[in-house]
Design a protein around this motif. Structure first.
Motif, PDB file in Angstrom:
ATOM      1  N   LEU A  51     -13.659  34.042   9.476  1.00  0.00           N
ATOM      2  CA  LEU A  51     -12.949  33.357   8.393  1.00  0.00           C
ATOM      3  C   LEU A  51     -13.698  33.478   7.079  1.00  0.00           C
ATOM      4  N   ALA A  52     -12.956  33.370   6.001  1.00  0.00           N
ATOM      5  CA  ALA A  52     -13.554  33.398   4.665  1.00  0.00           C
ATOM      6  C   ALA A  52     -14.251  32.065   4.388  1.00  0.00           C
ATOM      7  N   VAL A  53     -15.447  32.147   3.824  1.00  0.00           N
ATOM      8  CA  VAL A  53     -16.199  30.946   3.467  1.00  0.00           C
ATOM      9  C   VAL A  53     -15.730  30.476   2.095  1.00  0.00           C
ATOM     10  N   ILE A  54     -15.302  29.207   2.032  1.00  0.00           N
ATOM     11  CA  ILE A  54     -14.865  28.604   0.770  1.00  0.00           C
ATOM     12  C   ILE A  54     -16.048  27.924   0.091  1.00  0.00           C
ATOM     13  N   ASP A  63      -3.888  32.311   6.659  1.00  0.00           N
ATOM     14  CA  ASP A  63      -2.661  31.659   6.180  1.00  0.00           C
ATOM     15  C   ASP A  63      -2.929  30.622   5.087  1.00  0.00           C
ATOM     16  N   GLY A  64      -4.181  30.484   4.681  1.00  0.00           N
ATOM     17  CA  GLY A  64      -4.529  29.541   3.629  1.00  0.00           C
ATOM     18  C   GLY A  64      -5.012  28.188   4.122  1.00  0.00           C
TER      19      GLY A  64
END
Length: 143
Positions: A51-54, A63-64
């Protein structure tokens, strides 16, 4: 031999490596932090690597939608979720002790939730260590 055997061993070795790193991070951390929570979460949930790290302890699905690490290092209730299924925890002074069918593991730290993280992660690591042929940790106290 099946084709999945080497993959399983590599996956187990990687998981054991992540758990060991999380334990070391807990032991060396002077205080709770979101970066420590994130490291613990990555050791427990392998899918977070995809997953992308925020921000520290927050990841985003394709999917946001987002997922957040619990506050393992600062909240006893969050740290308690790390105890393996069927296990239980106790306190002995500032040490936390996690008991499972395979043995007992202790974590000692000035920050009580971190002590519990150390013990619970050590219990989880033993499950992979036994499977990797590193020897049984059964019945021993570990920090």
């Amino acid at each position: 031999m099946t084709l999945s055997a080497p993959v399983r061993d590599a996956a187990s070795a990687k998981r054991a490596e992540l758990l060991a790193a999380a334990i070391a991070a807990c032991q060396s951390s002077p205080a709770s932090s979101r970066s420590l929570d994130a490291e613990i979460a990555r050791a427990i949930f392998a899918g977070l690597a995809d997953l992308a790290v925020i921000e520290q302890g927050v990841w985003q699905h394709g999917d946001g939608s987002r997922v957040r690490a619990l506050h393992y290092s600062s909240k006893e209730r969050a740290a308690a979720t790390l105890v393996p299924m069927g296990g239980w925890m106790e306190r002995a002074g500032r040490a936390a002790i996690v008991h499972t069918a395979d043995g007992h593991w202790a974590g000692d730290h000035a920050v009580e939730p971190i002590a519990l993280c150390i013990a619970a992660l050590s219990a989880r690591l033993s499950q992979y260590s036994i499977g990797l042929g590193r020897g049984s940790l059964s019945g021993d106290w570990h920090e």
